[in-house]
Design a protein around this motif. Sequence first.
Motif, mmCIF file in Angstrom:
data_model
loop_
_atom_site.group_PDB
_atom_site.id
_atom_site.type_symbol
_atom_site.label_atom_id
_atom_site.label_comp_id
_atom_site.label_asym_id
_atom_site.label_seq_id
_atom_site.Cartn_x
_atom_site.Cartn_y
_atom_site.Cartn_z
ATOM 1 N N GLN A 1 0.825 -1.209 0.000
ATOM 2 C CA GLN A 1 0.000 0.000 0.000
ATOM 3 C C GLN A 1 0.859 1.259 0.000
ATOM 4 O O GLN A 1 0.599 2.211 -0.754
ATOM 5 C CB GLN A 1 -0.927 -0.006 1.219
ATOM 6 N N VAL A 2 1.882 1.279 0.848
ATOM 7 C CA VAL A 2 2.733 2.469 0.955
ATOM 8 C C VAL A 2 3.504 2.699 -0.348
ATOM 9 O O VAL A 2 3.624 3.839 -0.815
ATOM 10 C CB VAL A 2 3.693 2.328 2.152
ATOM 11 N N ALA A 3 3.995 1.634 -0.951
ATOM 12 C CA ALA A 3 4.714 1.774 -2.223
ATOM 13 C C ALA A 3 3.794 2.330 -3.306
ATOM 14 O O ALA A 3 4.194 3.204 -4.091
ATOM 15 C CB ALA A 3 5.293 0.427 -2.654
ATOM 16 N N ASN A 4 2.553 1.842 -3.342
ATOM 17 C CA ASN A 4 1.603 2.335 -4.337
ATOM 18 C C ASN A 4 1.238 3.796 -4.084
ATOM 19 O O ASN A 4 1.130 4.598 -5.020
ATOM 20 C CB ASN A 4 0.337 1.474 -4.327
ATOM 21 N N LEU A 5 1.023 4.157 -2.817
ATOM 22 C CA LEU A 5 0.664 5.537 -2.478
ATOM 23 C C LEU A 5 1.760 6.518 -2.884
ATOM 24 O O LEU A 5 1.480 7.595 -3.410
ATOM 25 C CB LEU A 5 0.419 5.669 -0.978
ATOM 26 N N THR A 6 2.986 6.157 -2.607
ATOM 27 C CA THR A 6 4.098 7.086 -2.810
ATOM 28 C C THR A 6 4.681 7.024 -4.215
ATOM 29 O O THR A 6 5.483 7.882 -4.588
ATOM 30 C CB THR A 6 5.223 6.790 -1.796
ATOM 31 N N GLY A 7 4.307 5.993 -4.986
ATOM 32 C CA GLY A 7 4.859 5.842 -6.323
ATOM 33 C C GLY A 7 6.295 5.363 -6.324
ATOM 34 O O GLY A 7 7.036 5.590 -7.288
ATOM 35 N N MET A 8 6.699 4.685 -5.242
ATOM 36 C CA MET A 8 8.070 4.185 -5.134
ATOM 37 C C MET A 8 8.102 2.672 -5.369
ATOM 38 O O MET A 8 7.062 2.014 -5.410
ATOM 39 C CB MET A 8 8.657 4.525 -3.762
ATOM 40 N N GLU B 1 -0.336 13.929 -7.368
ATOM 41 C CA GLU B 1 0.522 12.978 -8.061
ATOM 42 C C GLU B 1 1.566 12.428 -7.112
ATOM 43 O O GLU B 1 2.132 13.154 -6.283
ATOM 44 C CB GLU B 1 1.208 13.640 -9.265
ATOM 45 N N ALA B 2 1.831 11.136 -7.195
ATOM 46 C CA ALA B 2 2.749 10.470 -6.272
ATOM 47 C C ALA B 2 4.149 11.068 -6.378
ATOM 48 O O ALA B 2 4.640 11.328 -7.484
ATOM 49 C CB ALA B 2 2.794 8.978 -6.559
ATOM 50 N N PRO B 3 4.829 11.300 -5.241
ATOM 51 C CA PRO B 3 6.184 11.874 -5.284
ATOM 52 C C PRO B 3 7.154 11.062 -6.130
ATOM 53 O O PRO B 3 8.035 11.625 -6.785
ATOM 54 C CB PRO B 3 6.602 11.887 -3.814
ATOM 55 N N GLY B 4 6.994 9.735 -6.128
ATOM 56 C CA GLY B 4 7.898 8.900 -6.925
ATOM 57 C C GLY B 4 7.811 9.201 -8.400
ATOM 58 O O GLY B 4 8.815 9.112 -9.124
ATOM 59 N N ALA B 5 6.628 9.561 -8.882
ATOM 60 C CA ALA B 5 6.461 9.887 -10.296
ATOM 61 C C ALA B 5 7.079 11.232 -10.640
ATOM 62 O O ALA B 5 7.262 11.545 -11.823
ATOM 63 C CB ALA B 5 4.969 9.901 -10.641
#
Length: 447
Positions: free
Chosen positions: A119-126, A246-250
Amino acid sequence: MRYLPHSDAERADMLALIGGPDADALFSAVPSDLLLRQPPALPAHSPEFSVEARMRALSARNHAAGDGPFFIGAGAYRHHVPATVDHLIQRSEWLTAYTPYQPEISQGTLQMLFEFQTQVANLTGMEVANASLYDGSTATAEAVLMARRLTRRNRILLSGGLHPHYRDVVRTYLGDDDDLICLPASPVGQGDILSRLDDKTAAIVIQTPDFFGHLRDLKAAADAIHAVGGLLIVVVTEVVSLGLLEAPGALGADIVVAEGQSLGNALNFGGPYVGLMATRKSFIRQMPGRLCGETVDAEGQRGFVLTLSTREQHIRREKATSNICTNSGLCALAFTIHLSLLGEAGLVRLARLNHARAGALADALAAIPGVTLLNRTFFNEMTIRIGRPAAPVVEALARRGILAGVPASRLLPGEPEVDDLIILAATELTSSEDIAALSAALAEELK
């Protein structure tokens, strides 16, 4: 309060054993002005039911978040927590489970943490997330240490929009360090953080939405820090915002840390909360805490294991990336249950509702004579300038039963240009009646 053996002989024997001249020497590390001169004024030898009655009377003097209009945010937010969350986390198999030192026999705990990481990876885009940390502030400090290990550089720049508590925790972790540069608080802009970059910079730390509610340009920051070989650490204190932004990772973030309190965890008078951390897969060896992975057992059945454990409890101190001792497991479970109940569509709807409520609040505040809204962008939090010291006004509204946000001077004492600022937040629990009550009372106070 101090406990020492009762008899003089016992005290003398104990002091002689440890080499202390007297009992006061045991407390020499405590500043003298913090020591009590006399015992606290508590009733002595009272029966249990009398103590309970006294504590209930004291508790009744509190004005809790749900007792009236509530606009306090600044890093901790009042959201609805479904009854299902509390029901599930109080089941004995969850409530009593802690750090599994024989982890593979705790398949339920490991699966929950695996789902949490997903969930956290999806939320943050990491690409990868760990099994949580203490809270958002300590996660930020751990990210700074991680960036230093990855880049083999020491210089860290903290944005002027970073929450003051987070800044102070980083300072505590790093100590008296000339390579830690904290930019002044920036109620209007991001400050000149990008102009400070050089080839000695390990990382810049930018919060979005920031302490004053502004949304920050992560893409420009990522491009600038990557051009000098450093890393971008993004901090999120309101995790519900990731349902809309938009997710920070993106946008180029290298490490994302967040406070997860908004999902599944009530305000709880300040804690416990849960820290989130996510990063790129190539950085995984320097990520603190633990990582749960999926595998199959000897019979080919799906199972879960601790794939990576880089904390002191699992490996030698000199090889550990962190001395973190817990991952706030029950709070992480509450986060995961709440987010699972919402699903992706539900989280987006919740985020949109938060922003809509904040938009209504911003419109109402901007219409009050003497009030200036500082935000061109915001999610569910904003800052206003009222042209006079804000703390007395907030206190006056509190006496009316309205908790009207946080005076910026409370968390930024001594900072210039913040004395007349109030930071306010609105969530899905903020009603139109709450906004009307605040607007009317604030307008009256400012007359």
